[in-house]
Design a protein around this motif. Structure first.
Motif, PDB file in Angstrom:
ATOM      1  N   HIS A 147      -1.717 -37.373  35.233  1.00 48.80           N
ATOM      2  CA  HIS A 147      -1.943 -37.961  36.554  1.00 48.80           C
ATOM      3  C   HIS A 147      -1.717 -36.955  37.672  1.00 48.80           C
ATOM      4  O   HIS A 147      -2.323 -37.059  38.738  1.00 48.80           O
ATOM      5  CB  HIS A 147      -1.048 -39.198  36.751  1.00 48.80           C
ATOM      6  CG  HIS A 147       0.381 -38.907  37.062  1.00 48.80           C
ATOM      7  ND1 HIS A 147       1.312 -38.608  36.091  1.00 48.80           N
ATOM      8  CD2 HIS A 147       1.053 -38.849  38.257  1.00 48.80           C
ATOM      9  CE1 HIS A 147       2.491 -38.397  36.657  1.00 48.80           C
ATOM     10  NE2 HIS A 147       2.360 -38.530  37.969  1.00 48.80           N
ATOM     11  N   GLU A 148      -0.866 -35.948  37.443  1.00 48.82           N
ATOM     12  CA  GLU A 148      -0.618 -34.945  38.476  1.00 48.82           C
ATOM     13  C   GLU A 148      -1.843 -34.063  38.693  1.00 48.82           C
ATOM     14  O   GLU A 148      -2.121 -33.637  39.825  1.00 48.82           O
ATOM     15  CB  GLU A 148       0.600 -34.100  38.102  1.00 48.82           C
ATOM     16  CG  GLU A 148       1.905 -34.890  38.155  1.00 48.82           C
ATOM     17  CD  GLU A 148       3.109 -34.078  37.737  1.00 48.82           C
ATOM     18  OE1 GLU A 148       4.162 -34.175  38.414  1.00 48.82           O
ATOM     19  OE2 GLU A 148       3.022 -33.336  36.736  1.00 48.82           O
ATOM     20  N   TYR A 151      -4.027 -36.176  40.813  1.00 51.07           N
ATOM     21  CA  TYR A 151      -3.506 -36.189  42.180  1.00 51.07           C
ATOM     22  C   TYR A 151      -3.927 -34.917  42.923  1.00 51.07           C
ATOM     23  O   TYR A 151      -4.323 -34.968  44.099  1.00 51.07           O
ATOM     24  CB  TYR A 151      -1.980 -36.290  42.171  1.00 51.07           C
ATOM     25  CG  TYR A 151      -1.406 -37.686  41.968  1.00 51.07           C
ATOM     26  CD1 TYR A 151      -2.218 -38.770  41.642  1.00 51.07           C
ATOM     27  CD2 TYR A 151      -0.034 -37.925  42.107  1.00 51.07           C
ATOM     28  CE1 TYR A 151      -1.675 -40.038  41.460  1.00 51.07           C
ATOM     29  CE2 TYR A 151       0.519 -39.194  41.928  1.00 51.07           C
ATOM     30  CZ  TYR A 151      -0.311 -40.241  41.600  1.00 51.07           C
ATOM     31  OH  TYR A 151       0.228 -41.497  41.425  1.00 51.07           O
ATOM     32  N   GLN A 152      -3.826 -33.766  42.262  1.00 49.30           N
ATOM     33  CA  GLN A 152      -4.236 -32.508  42.890  1.00 49.30           C
ATOM     34  C   GLN A 152      -5.699 -32.557  43.288  1.00 49.30           C
ATOM     35  O   GLN A 152      -6.075 -32.160  44.399  1.00 49.30           O
ATOM     36  CB  GLN A 152      -3.994 -31.346  41.932  1.00 49.30           C
ATOM     37  CG  GLN A 152      -2.538 -31.019  41.680  1.00 49.30           C
ATOM     38  CD  GLN A 152      -2.352 -29.956  40.609  1.00 49.30           C
ATOM     39  OE1 GLN A 152      -3.154 -29.034  40.475  1.00 49.30           O
ATOM     40  NE2 GLN A 152      -1.286 -30.087  39.835  1.00 49.30           N
ATOM     41  N   LEU A 155      -5.915 -35.009  46.379  1.00 52.77           N
ATOM     42  CA  LEU A 155      -5.223 -34.601  47.600  1.00 52.77           C
ATOM     43  C   LEU A 155      -5.799 -33.327  48.207  1.00 52.77           C
ATOM     44  O   LEU A 155      -5.628 -33.061  49.397  1.00 52.77           O
ATOM     45  CB  LEU A 155      -3.726 -34.442  47.328  1.00 52.77           C
ATOM     46  CG  LEU A 155      -2.993 -35.738  46.944  1.00 52.77           C
ATOM     47  CD1 LEU A 155      -1.532 -35.459  46.621  1.00 52.77           C
ATOM     48  CD2 LEU A 155      -3.100 -36.781  48.045  1.00 52.77           C
ATOM     49  N   ALA A 176      -1.977 -41.520  44.842  1.00 56.85           N
ATOM     50  CA  ALA A 176      -1.835 -40.078  45.087  1.00 56.85           C
ATOM     51  C   ALA A 176      -1.277 -39.817  46.483  1.00 56.85           C
ATOM     52  O   ALA A 176      -0.406 -38.956  46.672  1.00 56.85           O
ATOM     53  CB  ALA A 176      -3.189 -39.389  44.919  1.00 56.85           C
ATOM     54  N   LYS A 177      -1.768 -40.567  47.462  1.00 60.73           N
ATOM     55  CA  LYS A 177      -1.312 -40.367  48.838  1.00 60.73           C
ATOM     56  C   LYS A 177       0.166 -40.690  49.006  1.00 60.73           C
ATOM     57  O   LYS A 177       0.838 -40.151  49.895  1.00 60.73           O
ATOM     58  CB  LYS A 177      -2.158 -41.206  49.794  1.00 60.73           C
ATOM     59  CG  LYS A 177      -3.570 -40.672  49.971  1.00 60.73           C
ATOM     60  CD  LYS A 177      -4.387 -41.537  50.918  1.00 60.73           C
ATOM     61  CE  LYS A 177      -5.770 -40.938  51.140  1.00 60.73           C
ATOM     62  NZ  LYS A 177      -6.603 -41.780  52.051  1.00 60.73           N
ATOM     63  N   ASN A 179       2.221 -40.291  46.390  1.00 61.70           N
ATOM     64  CA  ASN A 179       2.860 -39.588  45.269  1.00 61.70           C
ATOM     65  C   ASN A 179       3.618 -40.581  44.402  1.00 61.70           C
ATOM     66  O   ASN A 179       4.783 -40.371  44.021  1.00 61.70           O
ATOM     67  CB  ASN A 179       3.793 -38.481  45.757  1.00 61.70           C
ATOM     68  CG  ASN A 179       4.169 -37.521  44.636  1.00 61.70           C
ATOM     69  OD1 ASN A 179       3.436 -37.358  43.664  1.00 61.70           O
ATOM     70  ND2 ASN A 179       5.329 -36.890  44.759  1.00 61.70           N
TER      71      ASN A 179
END
Length: 323
Positions: A147-148, A151-152, A155, A176-177, A179
């Protein structure tokens, strides 16, 4: 009729599954108002069912504090974000013949119940961009959770030029926004997980580049230890399977295997299930069975709503949001 959804539920949802829905929604609301935190687990095809339209708002309004989801739900929220207008709705999906299903495959469509996802506009497109994120991590000798990496991608606004729906309807983007903490057990069985595995077999990457399930369990355990000291933690399960099975075990793991005493039980439990309670099905097991495994206490508020999650979850979320 000008009644809100909240007042409609309170007026008409008085018996059987409807009453359980109403009571579960009220208890969820009470839990949050009393400084509780809530985990939501997403099974099935909730992202393709566009649950993000209301789940994203739950995330923005701090009604969700951690999510456990399948790899499919993680990626399909993003493919819906970038390729929705290319999806094909199949209203008569129950009547499809094997030949018709094969023709969908030949045309590059993967069917999820009543929705066909176009592989080239969705997964293949996402693959191209996530590949660059993986390459960058490899070059920097960094490693992240599945998931990270997503997210990258979000974002850094890499996909923003390709958004195909209102971005407020993407629950992963909302997460993501903020975190938002997340666990994605069994990620490797998703399409993007399969693609990563293929790159490893081609020697482009090492499996170590993506943090694994054991690391997710450790991450979740540390989160639970920290948060349960200050807040009661609830568990709202949509469907069955690994997205629910994996995180609920963190409580007995902490108490029985780590010896962290006292480990607070999950303080609220609700499952929306269409699984039959029979033949040893864990997904269909009644909540009381979880008492014997040290997951819930005898006094934990417990609900099981035997219905379609695409109907029930939006109603409960609307009630919690006072819609």
């Amino acid at each position: 009729m000008k009644d809100s959804i909240t007042s409609f539920i309170e007026k008409y949802f008085l018996h059987f599954n409807a009453l359980t829905l109403s009571e579960a929604a009220k208890a969820y609301k009470h839990h949050i108002k009393n400084d509780g935190k809530m985990m939501i687990t997403l099974a099935g095809a909730m992202s393709t069912a566009e649950l993000g339209k209301i789940l994203a708002e739950m995330i923005r309004k701090d009604k969700v504090h951690i999510i456990s989801c399948t790899g499919a739900n993680l990626e399909e929220d993003i493919t819906n974000l970038i390729a929705h207008s290319h999806y094909k709705k199949i209203s008569n999906y129950r009547d499809l013949t094997p030949n018709e299903e094969k023709n969908f495959l030949k045309k590059g469509f993967n069917r999820v119940t009543d929705t066909c996802i176009p592989e080239d506009k969705s997964f293949k497109f996402l693959q191209k961009h996530i590949l660059n994120i993986w390459k960058r991590a490899k070059e920097k000798s960094e490693r992240y959770f599945p998931h990270e990496y997503i997210y990258q991608l979000l974002l850094e606004n890499i996909l923003e030029p390709y958004y195909d729906i209102n971005s407020k309807d993407s629950w992963v983007l909302a997460a993501a926004k903020k975190n938002l903490p997340m666990v994605v057990p069994g990620w490797e069985d998703s399409t993007i997980g399969n693609i990563f595995a293929s790159y490893c077999m081609k020697k482009l990457f090492s499996p170590i580049l993506v943090k694994n399930g054991i690391e997710y369990m450790i991450y979740l355990a540390k989160w639970y230890q920290k948060e349960s000291v200050k807040n009661k933690i609830g568990f709202f399960q949509i469907g069955g399977g690994i997205s629910g099975d994996f995180p609920i075990c963190v409580v007995p793991m902490l108490s029985q295997d780590i010896g962290w005493i006292p480990t607070p039980y999950w303080a609220y439990f609700c499952q929306i299930s269409d699984s039959t309670t029979s033949y040893g099905s864990y997904s269909g097991a009644i909540p009381n069975e979880k008492i014997t495994w040290g997951k819930l206490d005898k006094d934990t508020p417990k609900f099981i709503i035997e219905s379609d999650a695409t109907i029930v979850a939006p109603l409960i979320f609307a009630y919690i949001l006072d819609m």
